[in-house]
Design an enzyme around this catalytic site. Structure first.
Site, short mmCIF file in Angstrom:
data_model
loop_
_atom_site.label_atom_id
_atom_site.label_comp_id
_atom_site.label_asym_id
_atom_site.label_seq_id
_atom_site.Cartn_x
_atom_site.Cartn_y
_atom_site.Cartn_z
N ASP A 284 -3.45 -1.18 10.54
CA ASP A 284 -3.41 -1.23 9.07
C ASP A 284 -3.92 -2.55 8.50
O ASP A 284 -4.22 -2.63 7.31
CB ASP A 284 -1.98 -1.01 8.57
CG ASP A 284 -1.57 0.46 8.62
OD1 ASP A 284 -2.41 1.29 9.03
OD2 ASP A 284 -0.42 0.77 8.26
N LYS B 175 0.86 -1.19 0.00
CA LYS B 175 0.00 0.00 0.00
C LYS B 175 0.89 1.23 0.00
O LYS B 175 2.05 1.21 0.41
CB LYS B 175 -0.94 0.01 1.21
CG LYS B 175 -0.27 0.00 2.59
CD LYS B 175 0.21 1.34 3.10
CE LYS B 175 0.81 1.25 4.51
NZ LYS B 175 1.53 2.48 4.92
#
Length: 292
Positions: free
Chosen positions: A141, A10
């Site tokens: 996350d 990401k």
């Protein structure tokens, strides 16, 4: 059946720290974008309840690895809700491409892929929202990787609103060092008072990362890397670093700059995607089964 699952990277397209809670966690606003690049996790189911991570990690024991923690967490949940197949196990192998301490979410992504893959292999039929709640126990996350869509995140990074950033091409460069997240967040000079704004206001740009000044000040390798990239285009830190990225309209343009990188720069080119490659892969498996 043995399958190899994607565990994508990401980027934090922007990251602003808006405060700090009493428990020490930081409040933030960030925009998550997935990349069509990352690690790969191969899973071979077992029927003896054993979880075996068969790829060694430097300076990290198997039991402390988020992959094993995710697998055992799912096992415990299945036992708690009395799933008939809760005693399944797995042999797990990892092809590691994402650098540790790079700000690309490698460990969180590995945990999310493990949860989703084992849910498939063990046929436990747990929905993604429940898996995301389990993942939250492993790290903030992990949630966005389980949900699998680009998102605007608030709170400690786990309050998600679906977002649709443009699917640009990115050059992601690593300076060859690792930066521990806690090292950046513990820094007394870290900016912690960015104004909290609406997503529409934030999207007007320009984008920035409140962690970047500290990373550049404390790690000369990051400063040198950003300075090199700025010769060609704007660039910024992802997460707490150490990786830096630059945005391009085409793959060819990104590769042209990467080909000029000094020898000490490690890097790759990948496209940003709104849907996680992990979810794209899982959807492909489902379509394949439907046609069997």
């Amino acid at each position: 059946m043995t399958l190899t699952w994607p565990s994508p990277a990401k980027l934090n397209l922007f990251l602003y720290i808006t405060g700090r809670r009493a428990d020490g966690y930081h409040q933030l606003q960030t925009l998550f974008q997935f990349l069509n690049y990352g690690d790969e996790i191969t899973i071979k189911p077992r029927e003896d309840n054993q979880i075996r991570l068969l790829t060694p990690f430097t300076n990290l024991s198997a039991e402390n690895n988020l992959i094993v923690k995710a697998a055992r967490l799912l096992q415990r949940y299945c036992i708690a809700v009395d799933r008939a197949d809760s005693h399944q196990g797995a042999d797990i192998y990892v092809k590691k491409r994402l650098p540790t301490g790079g700000g690309l979410g490698g460990g969180s992504s590995n945990a999310a892929t493990t949860l989703i893959a084992l849910n498939h292999h063990w046929q436990t039929r747990i929905d993604d929202n429940t898996l995301a709640e389990l993942g939250r126990q492993l790290g903030a996350d992990v949630t966005v990787f389980v949900i699998g869509h680009a998102a605007f995140a608030q709170g400690i990074g786990d309050q998600l609103l679906p977002a649709s950033p443009a699917e640009k091409w990115y050059l992601v460069a690593h300076p060859g060092i690792n930066i521990a997240t806690q090292q950046i967040f513990a820094d007394p000079e870290l900016k912690r008072n960015s104004a909290k704004r609406s997503l529409s206001a934030l999207l007007q740009g320009p984008y920035a990362n409140d962690c970047e000044p500290i990373a550049r000040k404390r790690f000369p390798e990051v400063e040198e890397l950003i300075s090199w990239l700025l010769e060609y285009t704007s660039s910024r830190l992802t997460g707490t670093g150490a990786c830096v990225f630059a945005e391009f309209e085409t793959e060819a343009a990104a590769r042209k700059v990467l080909n000029k990188a000094p020898e000490w720069v490690q890097g790759f080119v990948a496209q940003g995607v709104k849907q996680s490659p992990l979810h794209t892969f899982r959807a492909g498996i489902s379509r394949y089964r439907e046609h069997q």
